[in-house]
Design a protein around this motif. Structure first.
Motif, PDB file in Angstrom:
ATOM      1  N   TYR A 177      30.300 -17.099 -19.176  1.00 47.24           N
ATOM      2  CA  TYR A 177      30.540 -15.911 -18.900  1.00 47.24           C
ATOM      3  C   TYR A 177      29.696 -14.674 -19.883  1.00 47.24           C
ATOM      4  N   ALA A 178      29.416 -14.972 -20.935  1.00 48.13           N
ATOM      5  CA  ALA A 178      28.462 -14.068 -21.333  1.00 48.13           C
ATOM      6  C   ALA A 178      27.336 -13.591 -20.603  1.00 48.13           C
ATOM      7  N   SER A 179      26.403 -14.564 -20.313  1.00 46.07           N
ATOM      8  CA  SER A 179      25.527 -14.305 -19.215  1.00 46.07           C
ATOM      9  C   SER A 179      25.736 -13.805 -17.863  1.00 46.07           C
ATOM     10  N   TYR A 180      26.755 -14.293 -17.488  1.00 48.59           N
ATOM     11  CA  TYR A 180      27.352 -13.597 -16.246  1.00 48.59           C
ATOM     12  C   TYR A 180      27.842 -12.306 -16.357  1.00 48.59           C
ATOM     13  N   MET A 181      28.464 -11.756 -17.403  1.00 46.93           N
ATOM     14  CA  MET A 181      28.766 -10.338 -17.525  1.00 46.93           C
ATOM     15  C   MET A 181      27.523  -9.577 -17.670  1.00 46.93           C
ATOM     16  N   ARG A 182      26.402  -9.875 -18.441  1.00 44.58           N
ATOM     17  CA  ARG A 182      25.206  -9.212 -18.538  1.00 44.58           C
ATOM     18  C   ARG A 182      24.658  -8.896 -17.131  1.00 44.58           C
ATOM     19  N   PHE A 183      24.512 -10.005 -16.345  1.00 44.02           N
ATOM     20  CA  PHE A 183      23.709  -9.721 -15.021  1.00 44.02           C
ATOM     21  C   PHE A 183      24.842  -9.186 -14.177  1.00 44.02           C
ATOM     22  N   ALA A 184      25.768  -9.275 -14.262  1.00 40.51           N
ATOM     23  CA  ALA A 184      26.965  -8.444 -13.581  1.00 40.51           C
ATOM     24  C   ALA A 184      26.765  -7.012 -13.728  1.00 40.51           C
ATOM     25  N   PHE A 185      26.790  -6.761 -15.120  1.00 41.68           N
ATOM     26  CA  PHE A 185      26.485  -5.312 -15.525  1.00 41.68           C
ATOM     27  C   PHE A 185      25.150  -4.844 -14.962  1.00 41.68           C
ATOM     28  N   ARG A 186      24.503  -5.511 -15.127  1.00 39.18           N
ATOM     29  CA  ARG A 186      22.927  -5.007 -14.723  1.00 39.18           C
ATOM     30  C   ARG A 186      22.776  -4.619 -13.529  1.00 39.18           C
ATOM     31  N   SER A 187      23.567  -5.607 -12.459  1.00 41.45           N
ATOM     32  CA  SER A 187      23.450  -5.309 -11.028  1.00 41.45           C
ATOM     33  C   SER A 187      24.178  -4.256 -10.673  1.00 41.45           C
ATOM     34  N   SER A 188      25.022  -3.577 -11.565  1.00 40.13           N
ATOM     35  CA  SER A 188      25.753  -2.142 -11.113  1.00 40.13           C
ATOM     36  C   SER A 188      24.990  -1.050 -11.324  1.00 40.13           C
ATOM     37  N   LEU A 189      23.998  -1.107 -12.166  1.00 42.85           N
ATOM     38  CA  LEU A 189      23.043  -0.035 -12.754  1.00 42.85           C
ATOM     39  C   LEU A 189      21.993   0.564 -11.584  1.00 42.85           C
ATOM     40  N   LYS A 190      21.895   1.950 -11.742  1.00 46.23           N
ATOM     41  CA  LYS A 190      20.773   2.540 -11.083  1.00 46.23           C
ATOM     42  C   LYS A 190      19.763   3.320 -12.242  1.00 46.23           C
ATOM     43  N   GLY A 191      18.433   3.712 -11.786  1.00 47.41           N
ATOM     44  CA  GLY A 191      17.637   4.024 -12.709  1.00 47.41           C
ATOM     45  C   GLY A 191      18.372   5.270 -13.595  1.00 47.41           C
ATOM     46  N   GLY A 192      19.103   6.172 -12.866  1.00 46.10           N
ATOM     47  CA  GLY A 192      19.307   7.559 -13.652  1.00 46.10           C
ATOM     48  C   GLY A 192      20.610   7.446 -14.138  1.00 46.10           C
ATOM     49  N   PHE A 193      21.266   6.317 -14.301  1.00 42.94           N
ATOM     50  CA  PHE A 193      22.692   6.258 -14.892  1.00 42.94           C
ATOM     51  C   PHE A 193      22.414   6.630 -16.486  1.00 42.94           C
ATOM     52  N   SER A 194      23.551   7.134 -16.927  1.00 38.85           N
ATOM     53  CA  SER A 194      23.655   7.435 -18.345  1.00 38.85           C
ATOM     54  C   SER A 194      25.096   6.972 -18.874  1.00 38.85           C
ATOM     55  N   LEU A 195      25.167   6.195 -19.737  1.00 43.48           N
ATOM     56  CA  LEU A 195      26.342   5.381 -20.166  1.00 43.48           C
ATOM     57  C   LEU A 195      26.506   5.356 -21.531  1.00 43.48           C
ATOM     58  N   ALA A 196      27.917   5.627 -21.888  1.00 46.36           N
ATOM     59  CA  ALA A 196      28.110   5.799 -23.458  1.00 46.36           C
ATOM     60  C   ALA A 196      28.006   4.570 -24.044  1.00 46.36           C
ATOM     61  N   ASN A 197      27.724   3.287 -23.774  1.00 43.61           N
ATOM     62  CA  ASN A 197      27.450   2.205 -24.201  1.00 43.61           C
ATOM     63  C   ASN A 197      26.089   1.637 -23.993  1.00 43.61           C
ATOM     64  N   LEU A 198      25.285   2.250 -23.458  1.00 36.73           N
ATOM     65  CA  LEU A 198      23.850   1.561 -22.967  1.00 36.73           C
ATOM     66  C   LEU A 198      22.788   2.345 -23.565  1.00 36.73           C
ATOM     67  N   GLY A 199      21.977   1.749 -24.438  1.00 34.42           N
ATOM     68  CA  GLY A 199      20.912   2.336 -24.894  1.00 34.42           C
ATOM     69  C   GLY A 199      19.522   0.939 -24.704  1.00 34.42           C
TER      70      GLY A 199
END
Length: 267
Positions: free
Chosen positions: A236-258
């Motif tokens: 699940y740890a890997s699954y959640m990372r890949f799922a999270f990345r799949s939701s992103l677009k290049g212009g996104f700005s998130l409070a927990n993403l650096g």
């Protein structure tokens, strides 16, 4: 729990896989090796899904994520990336929103805490300003995998459980400083437990067949929410990372993403 496999081949380093200092003391050298991707692929039409084994070349990598203080220095030297001047093509309204002002981080964004609310484009520009680049997804997963954090199966499963516990906790309003104690065998810090991190190809690894076939060169890189088909849903740890990345677009700005940067090593 079935774990993604990492095989090290031809490494002229000690059995403990000690990190080798890069020319920049803020970076460490990552030895080459092979990473079995979490995301399976079809080698030929109609063939069963197989997890590709990717070769990761030796590269240098920032030990910690980029901080608010470091990013402030960047925007001072590159006004086009300041909060009130950055183009809407490359950022969204939440860009650097946690800073008090355009050129003042304030108490909600300590200088030693990781910078967040930065788009992929801004992160890439920062790294390029230092003659560096963003890590690829394969590089990040390779370095952040359990094999670098433990010697035994029990160690690695405990490591993955700690990651899942972090995923379940809400992000604090003020992030702690980077550089927390680490058990990583190369000395990398804050890979888990602090923020998520941008990668250069954050969604291309999990794009659906339709997305891969898209003729647009940017389609696989910036269109999120692609079909996810991990080889091992129990990891699940890997699954959640890949799922999270799949939701992103290049212009996104998130409070927990650096992010952090990498640098190629000459042969």
């Amino acid at each position: 729990m079935i774990l993604s496999k990492v095989c090290f081949t031809g490494l002229l380093i000690s059995a403990s896989i000690d990190g080798v200092l890069a020319n920049d003391s803020t970076m460490a050298r990552v030895p080459s090796g092979r990473y079995e991707s979490f995301v399976p692929e079809k080698k030929t039409p109609g063939a069963p899904l197989q997890a590709p084994v990717l070769f990761v070349k030796t590269f240098d990598m920032d030990r910690t994520p980029v901080t608010n203080g470091q990013f402030l220095s960047f925007v001072l030297q590159n006004p086009a990336w300041q909060r009130d001047k950055a183009s809407g093509l490359f950022t969204e309204p939440g860009y650097l929103l946690h800073w008090e002002e355009g050129l003042k981080t304030g108490p909600g964004a300590p200088l030693t805490s990781p910078v967040v609310n930065v788009s992929w484009f801004a992160a890439r520009a920062y790294c390029r300003s230092l003659d560096k680049r963003l890590l690829t997804t394969a590089e990040w997963e390779y370095v952040a995998g359990p094999e670098f954090f433990g010697q035994t199966k029990a160690d690695r499963e405990n490591f993955l459980q700690l990651i899942l516990e972090w995923y379940a906790r809400p992000s604090p309003l003020v992030l702690q400083s980077v550089g927390q104690p680490t058990r990583h065998r190369l000395g990398m810090q804050d890979l888990h437990g602090l923020i998520w991190e941008w990668t250069s190809d954050f969604s291309s690894n999990i794009a659906s067949t339709e997305l891969r076939d898209n003729s647009s060169p940017d389609a696989a890189e910036f269109c999120g929410a692609a079909t996810l088909g991990g080889k091992d849903p129990t990891n699940y740890a890997s699954y959640m990372r890949f799922a999270f990345r799949s939701s992103l677009k290049g212009g996104f700005s998130l409070a927990n993403l650096g992010f952090r940067c990498a640098r190629d090593v000459a042969p």
